[in-house]
Write a protein that holds these residues in place. Sequence first.
Motif, short mmCIF file in Angstrom:
data_model
loop_
_atom_site.label_atom_id
_atom_site.label_comp_id
_atom_site.label_asym_id
_atom_site.label_seq_id
_atom_site.Cartn_x
_atom_site.Cartn_y
_atom_site.Cartn_z
N SER A 108 -10.93 -9.28 -2.62
CA SER A 108 -11.94 -8.39 -3.20
C SER A 108 -11.31 -7.59 -4.34
N LYS A 109 -12.08 -7.44 -5.41
CA LYS A 109 -11.60 -6.63 -6.54
C LYS A 109 -11.91 -5.16 -6.30
N GLY A 110 -10.89 -4.32 -6.50
CA GLY A 110 -11.09 -2.88 -6.44
C GLY A 110 -11.06 -2.31 -7.86
N ASN A 111 -10.80 -1.02 -7.95
CA ASN A 111 -10.74 -0.36 -9.25
C ASN A 111 -9.34 -0.49 -9.85
N GLU A 112 -9.28 -0.48 -11.18
CA GLU A 112 -8.03 -0.40 -11.93
C GLU A 112 -7.03 -1.50 -11.54
N GLY A 113 -7.55 -2.72 -11.44
CA GLY A 113 -6.66 -3.86 -11.21
C GLY A 113 -6.15 -4.01 -9.79
N VAL A 114 -6.77 -3.32 -8.84
CA VAL A 114 -6.36 -3.41 -7.44
C VAL A 114 -7.12 -4.56 -6.78
N TYR A 115 -6.41 -5.33 -5.93
CA TYR A 115 -7.03 -6.42 -5.16
C TYR A 115 -6.76 -6.20 -3.68
N HIS A 116 -7.81 -6.37 -2.87
CA HIS A 116 -7.69 -6.26 -1.42
C HIS A 116 -7.70 -7.68 -0.85
N VAL A 117 -6.65 -8.03 -0.13
CA VAL A 117 -6.50 -9.37 0.46
C VAL A 117 -6.63 -9.24 1.97
N PHE B 153 -4.64 -9.54 9.04
CA PHE B 153 -3.75 -9.19 7.94
C PHE B 153 -4.57 -8.58 6.81
N LYS B 154 -4.17 -7.40 6.36
CA LYS B 154 -4.78 -6.77 5.18
C LYS B 154 -3.67 -6.27 4.28
N GLN B 155 -3.84 -6.49 3.00
CA GLN B 155 -2.85 -5.99 2.06
C GLN B 155 -3.53 -5.65 0.73
N LYS B 156 -3.02 -4.63 0.07
CA LYS B 156 -3.53 -4.21 -1.23
C LYS B 156 -2.43 -4.43 -2.27
N VAL B 157 -2.78 -5.09 -3.37
CA VAL B 157 -1.81 -5.30 -4.45
C VAL B 157 -2.46 -4.89 -5.77
N THR B 158 -1.63 -4.60 -6.75
CA THR B 158 -2.12 -4.21 -8.07
C THR B 158 -1.71 -5.26 -9.09
N GLY B 159 -2.71 -5.79 -9.80
CA GLY B 159 -2.44 -6.75 -10.86
C GLY B 159 -2.36 -8.19 -10.36
N ARG B 160 -2.78 -9.10 -11.22
CA ARG B 160 -2.76 -10.52 -10.84
C ARG B 160 -1.34 -11.07 -10.75
N ASP B 161 -0.43 -10.43 -11.45
CA ASP B 161 0.96 -10.87 -11.34
C ASP B 161 1.51 -10.64 -9.94
N SER B 162 0.95 -9.68 -9.21
CA SER B 162 1.34 -9.45 -7.81
C SER B 162 0.46 -10.25 -6.86
#
Length: 246
Positions: A64-73, A78-87
Amino acid sequence: MASELRRNKWYKHQLLMNSPALARFLPKSYRYSPANLSKMLNLYPEIILKPVVGSGGVGIIKVSKGNEGVYHVHTLGFKQKVTGRDSLVPLINRLTGKRSFLIQYCIPLAKVGGKLIDFRYIVQRGKGDSKWIITGKHAKIGKEGYVVTNLQQGANVETVRRALQQANIKNIGKTMADLDYLSLQASKVFSRTFGSQTIWGYDLAVDVNGKVWMIEANCTPLVGGFRYLQNQSMYRTIRRYQAMNR
């Protein structure tokens, strides 16, 4: 080879996409690659990744896309939050491993009390018979917070009509007619390629607007959920067909 293709979600998706009558029921899908991941995230706020061969909801990944380049997986447990597509890409590559995955538009499923719902339809025919019959159908109501509605992951069973009523779907008659149509027509399409197949199990979705979607087709569907319905006549019919076709 045929048995492998029966289990291949991407191959079956392509067969249905080639049918003009059924393409409208299919969510946009691609084989997984970093480039296709990026393409889908440009199109949709949420996407689903699933193994090309797999069952029981195991391996499914929701992004799921969040704000300011954040992605929720989100996967099972298992749940994880990453910032940017490079991550994001290395994380997805780690979760998918060496298996083949496909990426799909994440259908905004209708809900009952905040819990996702979808539908299991069983379609069967007798050996040598060309006529397909819907022998069973029920709704699956997922556990709260889960991205899948599989019974193996704790979902509950309800009748189709009752679940649609609880989800406040407006035109229940049309929605149920579309669910029937999709499961029967898909079986006819598949029979051209898999001539010996006498049973298909479909996981079908209804979105928040009442539109019907195909989630996936199973060549060896589990039917134990029908035992949890108060009326077990569908379960008996399914088993009778299975015994007849052995």
